[in-house]
Design a protein around this motif. Structure first.
Motif, PDB file in Angstrom:
ATOM      1  N   ASN A  84       3.814 -14.303   1.649  1.00 34.54           N
ATOM      2  CA  ASN A  84       2.851 -14.587   2.715  1.00 34.54           C
ATOM      3  C   ASN A  84       2.620 -13.378   3.622  1.00 34.54           C
ATOM      4  N   SER A  85       3.547 -12.416   3.587  1.00 34.87           N
ATOM      5  CA  SER A  85       3.406 -11.221   4.426  1.00 34.87           C
ATOM      6  C   SER A  85       2.186 -10.401   4.029  1.00 34.87           C
ATOM      7  N   ARG A  86       1.712 -10.601   2.800  1.00 32.89           N
ATOM      8  CA  ARG A  86       0.545  -9.843   2.355  1.00 32.89           C
ATOM      9  C   ARG A  86      -0.702 -10.171   3.172  1.00 32.89           C
ATOM     10  N   GLY A  87      -0.701 -11.301   3.841  1.00 35.69           N
ATOM     11  CA  GLY A  87      -1.843 -11.670   4.667  1.00 35.69           C
ATOM     12  C   GLY A  87      -2.065 -10.723   5.832  1.00 35.69           C
ATOM     13  N   SER A  88      -1.043  -9.953   6.202  1.00 35.02           N
ATOM     14  CA  SER A  88      -1.173  -9.013   7.324  1.00 35.02           C
ATOM     15  C   SER A  88      -1.430  -7.583   6.858  1.00 35.02           C
ATOM     16  N   TYR A  89      -1.562  -7.363   5.555  1.00 33.64           N
ATOM     17  CA  TYR A  89      -1.758  -6.016   5.037  1.00 33.64           C
ATOM     18  C   TYR A  89      -3.100  -5.431   5.480  1.00 33.64           C
ATOM     19  N   ASN A  90      -3.113  -4.116   5.680  1.00 30.63           N
ATOM     20  CA  ASN A  90      -4.358  -3.365   5.870  1.00 30.63           C
ATOM     21  C   ASN A  90      -4.798  -2.872   4.496  1.00 30.63           C
ATOM     22  N   LEU A  91      -5.798  -3.494   3.928  1.00 30.08           N
ATOM     23  CA  LEU A  91      -6.268  -3.141   2.593  1.00 30.08           C
ATOM     24  C   LEU A  91      -7.560  -2.334   2.627  1.00 30.08           C
ATOM     25  N   ARG A  92      -7.882  -1.791   3.789  1.00 35.29           N
ATOM     26  CA  ARG A  92      -9.137  -1.029   3.909  1.00 35.29           C
ATOM     27  C   ARG A  92      -8.919   0.438   4.258  1.00 35.29           C
ATOM     28  N   ASP A  93      -8.139   0.729   5.317  1.00 37.28           N
ATOM     29  CA  ASP A  93      -8.099   2.118   5.784  1.00 37.28           C
ATOM     30  C   ASP A  93      -6.717   2.538   6.265  1.00 37.28           C
ATOM     31  N   THR A  94      -5.671   2.052   5.608  1.00 34.08           N
ATOM     32  CA  THR A  94      -4.348   2.552   5.954  1.00 34.08           C
ATOM     33  C   THR A  94      -4.201   3.979   5.455  1.00 34.08           C
ATOM     34  N   VAL A  95      -3.300   4.721   6.063  1.00 36.05           N
ATOM     35  CA  VAL A  95      -3.164   6.129   5.735  1.00 36.05           C
ATOM     36  C   VAL A  95      -2.335   6.310   4.466  1.00 36.05           C
ATOM     37  N   ALA A  96      -2.649   7.361   3.711  1.00 42.87           N
ATOM     38  CA  ALA A  96      -1.849   7.750   2.546  1.00 42.87           C
ATOM     39  C   ALA A  96      -0.909   8.873   2.963  1.00 42.87           C
ATOM     40  N   ARG A  97       0.369   8.726   2.608  1.00 45.42           N
ATOM     41  CA  ARG A  97       1.364   9.718   3.009  1.00 45.42           C
ATOM     42  C   ARG A  97       2.535   9.691   2.035  1.00 45.42           C
ATOM     43  N   CYS A  98       3.568  10.508   2.280  1.00 49.50           N
ATOM     44  CA  CYS A  98       4.705  10.567   1.352  1.00 49.50           C
ATOM     45  C   CYS A  98       6.016  10.129   1.990  1.00 49.50           C
ATOM     46  N   THR A  99       6.018   9.849   3.297  1.00 52.60           N
ATOM     47  CA  THR A  99       7.238   9.425   3.995  1.00 52.60           C
ATOM     48  C   THR A  99       6.876   8.315   4.968  1.00 52.60           C
ATOM     49  N   THR A 100       7.668   7.240   4.968  1.00 54.15           N
ATOM     50  CA  THR A 100       7.377   6.123   5.877  1.00 54.15           C
ATOM     51  C   THR A 100       8.643   5.626   6.546  1.00 54.15           C
ATOM     52  N   GLN A 101       8.479   5.110   7.745  1.00 54.75           N
ATOM     53  CA  GLN A 101       9.593   4.531   8.481  1.00 54.75           C
ATOM     54  C   GLN A 101       9.678   3.030   8.225  1.00 54.75           C
ATOM     55  N   VAL A 102      10.889   2.488   8.432  1.00 52.60           N
ATOM     56  CA  VAL A 102      11.111   1.043   8.367  1.00 52.60           C
ATOM     57  C   VAL A 102      11.915   0.682   9.610  1.00 52.60           C
ATOM     58  N   TYR A 103      11.361  -0.171  10.443  1.00 57.39           N
ATOM     59  CA  TYR A 103      11.993  -0.474  11.723  1.00 57.39           C
ATOM     60  C   TYR A 103      13.181  -1.421  11.542  1.00 57.39           C
ATOM     61  N   PRO A 104      14.071  -1.505  12.541  1.00 61.13           N
ATOM     62  CA  PRO A 104      15.264  -2.349  12.405  1.00 61.13           C
ATOM     63  C   PRO A 104      14.911  -3.808  12.128  1.00 61.13           C
ATOM     64  N   LYS A 105      15.667  -4.409  11.215  1.00 62.56           N
ATOM     65  CA  LYS A 105      15.488  -5.809  10.834  1.00 62.56           C
ATOM     66  C   LYS A 105      14.011  -6.116  10.542  1.00 62.56           C
ATOM     67  N   SER A 106      13.408  -5.222   9.777  1.00 61.88           N
ATOM     68  CA  SER A 106      11.979  -5.296   9.491  1.00 61.88           C
ATOM     69  C   SER A 106      11.718  -4.821   8.066  1.00 61.88           C
ATOM     70  N   TRP A 107      10.438  -4.859   7.695  1.00 58.87           N
ATOM     71  CA  TRP A 107      10.032  -4.382   6.378  1.00 58.87           C
ATOM     72  C   TRP A 107       8.797  -3.494   6.498  1.00 58.87           C
TER      73      TRP A 107
END
Length: 544
Positions: free
Chosen positions: A457-480
């Protein structure tokens, strides 16, 4: 006979012209010779043994243009093996040049190795670093700037100057002692300070002319800590993130997590004096701060007063900022077509991979793991073992594609994947600290952030239009954090924590992107200058 002679001459002339055009149309070559040595450095006022490149700390920066060929000859004058890796360069079809222990044998003392890298279809801001042991804690890192080709439009006017800032945490303990701490089963202590371009408090001055706009490329080259970047009295207009032009939002400060790089435009639109450039730690109880100086060329007043404060442990503001960083759909990337012409959100992933980090104790010692697997370096680089069909080094599938909740265990972890797959990867973080993940050889789309447990169900909050493309991403505490990635680059690619203690103690694995085609269009063969070690010693390679 005469017409026949004329015809032959014409053919020869035509062949010479074709050969000339072929040579002239080849992408340019840029040659570098780097001598890696020890040297005394004093970044926090304490003498340390640093690792220098051509006598420099940080090392020399690399300037290139899209599609340039980089030929970098590295001579190791240290008393220990050494490797350089390239944070963000995608090495199309060529993981042989990645410079990590899973793909390359180390450059032994007194030996040299020449990297051959084409920055194919890339632009933007990146950096290189030493990938073995804890060498990164001693230096040997530097900036990489890839400029757009002259005929490709850039979505902002040419700035009056282009500065790079390599910022990050630093330890007074030398890299040998830090490594021993980790090998004895301990985590690293808190860092002792922060550096900007290898120097501490007010150690750098960046000169600007009033009324002009400048580009600052900021990379977090630290070992353990997210940072916040700001310039006293000035706004930061974000224009590029790791090779992607962004929507040009304006910020008072930017969070930059481990391994990440950003480009901002700064206009010198304030009264003529000197201003603080500030870097401070994020999400730490004890806030470390360091500064450089933004000097107006017509200024007669030095920096003064308190250093402007920034955000500290607040997570919500960082998440909000991360969601505002979006792709500029109308800007050209390395090619003339708009970045948004690749409709990443309209492609259905073939499978979902979930990666959960953890910090288990294994055999009584602190380790770090992905899906309970704590990576163990084999005696032979994985790429060589794969190429020469050497058994017993690794097996595809030793890295599970989902967490199992079990106890941590040691394994040389390799996950299999097929060329041209389109995958969804979810980084799940149940720990109390911010994580930072990097994937070698790829740029991916960061489609979503969320708290708690990821579900379908988390896919309902995805940005499928203009999210940035990159090679490194953060993951916040107790998050995904969720990403989409097209597996369009055959090879053996490192997926790792950018927290270097976690990486060193096992929070990494390799993704084997495979095709049976055997075509050089899909993957280059082993280069003729490849270093051979372990069970690959003495093997014969095909000429390349």
């Amino acid at each position: 006979m005469r017409p026949c002679i004329l015809l032959s001459s014409s053919l020869i002339l035509l062949l010479l012209l074709l050969l000339s055009c072929s040579v002239n149309s080849e992408d340019p070559y840029r040659f570098f010779t780097w001598k890696v040595t020890y040297g005394d450095i004093y970044p926090l006022g304490v003498k340390q043994q640093g690792i220098l490149i051509n006598g420099q700390f940080p090392g020399p920066h690399i300037d290139a243009v899209t599609n340039d060929n980089l030929v970098i000859s590295v001579y190791n004058y240290l008393k220990e093996p050494f490797l350089i890796s390239w944070n963000g360069l995608q090495h199309r079809r060529n993981s042989w040049q990645d410079g990590v222990s899973g793909t390359n044998c180390p450059i032994l003392p007194g030996r040299n190795f020449t990297y051959n890298i084409q920055v194919k279809d890339q632009i933007g801001s990146f950096f290189y670093f030493p990938s073995l042991g804890m060498h990164k804690a001693a230096g040997a890192f530097g900036a990489i700037r890839i400029w757009s080709r002259p005929k490709i439009p850039v979505p902002f006017p040419p700035p009056a100057g282009d500065y790079y800032i390599l910022a990050g945490d630093w330890f007074k303990l030398d890299h040998h002692r830090l490594r021993r701490l980790l090998e004895n089963g301990h985590n690293l202590p808190s860092p002792d300070g922060l550096l900007i371009n290898g120097r501490g408090w007010n150690g750098n001055t960046f000169t600007v002319d009033q009324g002009k706009t400048y580009r600052f490329r900021i990379s977090n080259v630290g070992l353990t800590t997210s940072i916040n970047f700001r310039i006293q009295g000035h706004k930061l207009k974000l224009v590029e993130v790791e090779g992607s032009h962004t929507v040009q939002n304006t910020y008072s400060s930017l969070d930059i997590h481990l391994g990440q790089s950003y480009s901002v435009l700064v206009t010198a639109d304030q009264p003529p004096k000197d201003y603080y450039i500030v870097v401070s730690t994020r999400f730490t109880r004890r806030v470390l701060t360091t500064t450089s100086v933004l000097h107006y060329s017509n200024s007669h007043t030095g920096v003064s007063g308190p250093v402007p404060g920034g955000p500290t442990t607040d997570i919500a503001s960082s998440v909000l900022q991360a969601r505002t960083i979006r792709w500029n759909l109308t800007a050209s990337g390395p090619r003339p077509n708009p970045q948004g012409s690749y409709h990443y959100g309209m492609i259905k992933p073939s499978r979902t991979i979930m990666l959960a980090n953890s910090a288990p104790y294994i055999n009584g010692k602190q380790r770090f793991a992905v899906n309970s697997v704590s990576y163990v370096q084999p005696d032979t680089p994985l790429k060589l073992a794969d190429y020469f069909n050497i058994g017993g080094v690794f097996w595809v599938g030793s890295m599970p594609a989902n967490p199992n909740g079990g106890n941590g265990y040691l394994q040389t972890a390799v996950m299999g994947a097929n060329f041209h797959e389109y995958v969804e990867i979810v980084f799940q973080n149940w720990e109390d600290s911010v994580q930072s993940w990097h994937i070698d050889g790829y740029s991916f789309f960061v489609v979503g952030f969320g708290s708690g447990q990821w579900t379908a169900n988390s896919r309902g909050s995805y940005n499928l239009r203009d999210t940035v493309a990159r090679c490194t991403t953060q993951v916040y505490p107790k998050s995904w954090t969720a990403i989409y990635m097209a597996l369009d680059n055959v090879g053996m690619w490192n997926i790792r924590s950018e927290n270097w203690a976690r990486q060193y103690l096992g929070q990494q694995f390799y993704l084997r992107v495979f095709t049976s085609s055997g075509s050089w269009r899909d993957e280059y063969p082993v280069p003729k200058n490849a270093l051979l070690c372990g069970r690959a010693t003495g093997r014969r390679t095909r000429p390349f």
